[in-house]
Design a protein around this motif. Structure first.
Motif, PDB file in Angstrom:
ATOM      1  N   TYR A   1      -8.435 -13.044   4.462  1.00 36.07           N
ATOM      2  CA  TYR A   1      -9.822 -13.370   4.789  1.00 36.07           C
ATOM      3  C   TYR A   1      -9.939 -14.851   5.138  1.00 36.07           C
ATOM      4  O   TYR A   1     -10.539 -15.216   6.152  1.00 36.07           O
TER       5      TYR A   1
ATOM      6  N   GLN B   1      -1.624  -3.312  -6.964  1.00 35.00           N
ATOM      7  CA  GLN B   1      -3.031  -3.348  -6.572  1.00 35.00           C
ATOM      8  C   GLN B   1      -3.587  -4.768  -6.640  1.00 35.00           C
ATOM      9  O   GLN B   1      -4.352  -5.189  -5.773  1.00 35.00           O
ATOM     10  N   ARG B   2      -3.196  -5.518  -7.658  1.00 36.63           N
ATOM     11  CA  ARG B   2      -3.647  -6.907  -7.778  1.00 36.63           C
ATOM     12  C   ARG B   2      -3.078  -7.775  -6.667  1.00 36.63           C
ATOM     13  O   ARG B   2      -3.752  -8.654  -6.141  1.00 36.63           O
ATOM     14  N   ARG B   3      -1.852  -7.506  -6.301  1.00 34.81           N
ATOM     15  CA  ARG B   3      -1.236  -8.249  -5.199  1.00 34.81           C
ATOM     16  C   ARG B   3      -1.929  -7.929  -3.882  1.00 34.81           C
ATOM     17  O   ARG B   3      -2.148  -8.828  -3.055  1.00 34.81           O
ATOM     18  N   VAL B   4      -2.273  -6.672  -3.683  1.00 36.96           N
ATOM     19  CA  VAL B   4      -3.008  -6.283  -2.480  1.00 36.96           C
ATOM     20  C   VAL B   4      -4.312  -7.073  -2.407  1.00 36.96           C
ATOM     21  O   VAL B   4      -4.652  -7.635  -1.359  1.00 36.96           O
ATOM     22  N   LYS B   5      -5.045  -7.123  -3.501  1.00 43.96           N
ATOM     23  CA  LYS B   5      -6.317  -7.844  -3.518  1.00 43.96           C
ATOM     24  C   LYS B   5      -6.101  -9.331  -3.202  1.00 43.96           C
ATOM     25  O   LYS B   5      -6.848  -9.918  -2.413  1.00 43.96           O
TER      26      LYS B   5
ATOM     27  N   ARG C   1       0.830  -1.209   0.000  1.00 46.59           N
ATOM     28  CA  ARG C   1       0.000   0.000   0.000  1.00 46.59           C
ATOM     29  C   ARG C   1       0.864   1.258   0.000  1.00 46.59           C
ATOM     30  O   ARG C   1       0.532   2.251  -0.665  1.00 46.59           O
TER      31      ARG C   1
ATOM     32  N   GLU D   1      -5.379  -9.711   0.451  1.00 43.99           N
ATOM     33  CA  GLU D   1      -6.596  -9.478   1.240  1.00 43.99           C
ATOM     34  C   GLU D   1      -7.476 -10.728   1.232  1.00 43.99           C
ATOM     35  O   GLU D   1      -8.051 -11.094   2.272  1.00 43.99           O
ATOM     36  N   ILE D   2      -7.572 -11.386   0.098  1.00 42.87           N
ATOM     37  CA  ILE D   2      -8.350 -12.629   0.008  1.00 42.87           C
ATOM     38  C   ILE D   2      -7.717 -13.711   0.876  1.00 42.87           C
ATOM     39  O   ILE D   2      -8.413 -14.400   1.637  1.00 42.87           O
TER      40      ILE D   2
END
Length: 66
Positions: free
Chosen positions: A57, A46-50, A23, A53-54
């Motif tokens: 979760y 940004q794709r790595r962040v997503k 980030r 995050e998955i």
């Protein structure tokens, strides 16, 4: 595969650290004078962040289920 709660907590800690760094990287790249030049790096981050995050979760879900 079965992982111990300690292993899951450590994985989550590592992911949280990586998320923070990613980030910050995105902020830095977006604040550059010619940010469009870094579009591909920003998109990748940004794709790595997503993805992280998955993963976070599902780790949290697994920890809650133990």
């Amino acid at each position: 595969m079965d992982y111990s709660t300690e292993e899951l907590m450590e994985a989550k800690r590592q992911i949280d650290s990586t998320l923070h760094k990613l980030r910050e990287t995105i902020k830095t790249l977006e604040s550059k004078e010619n940010a469009s030049r870094y579009k591909s790096q920003i998109t990748l981050a940004q794709r790595r962040v997503k993805a992280f995050e998955i993963a976070n979760y599902f780790i949290e879900k697994e920890i809650a289920g133990k």
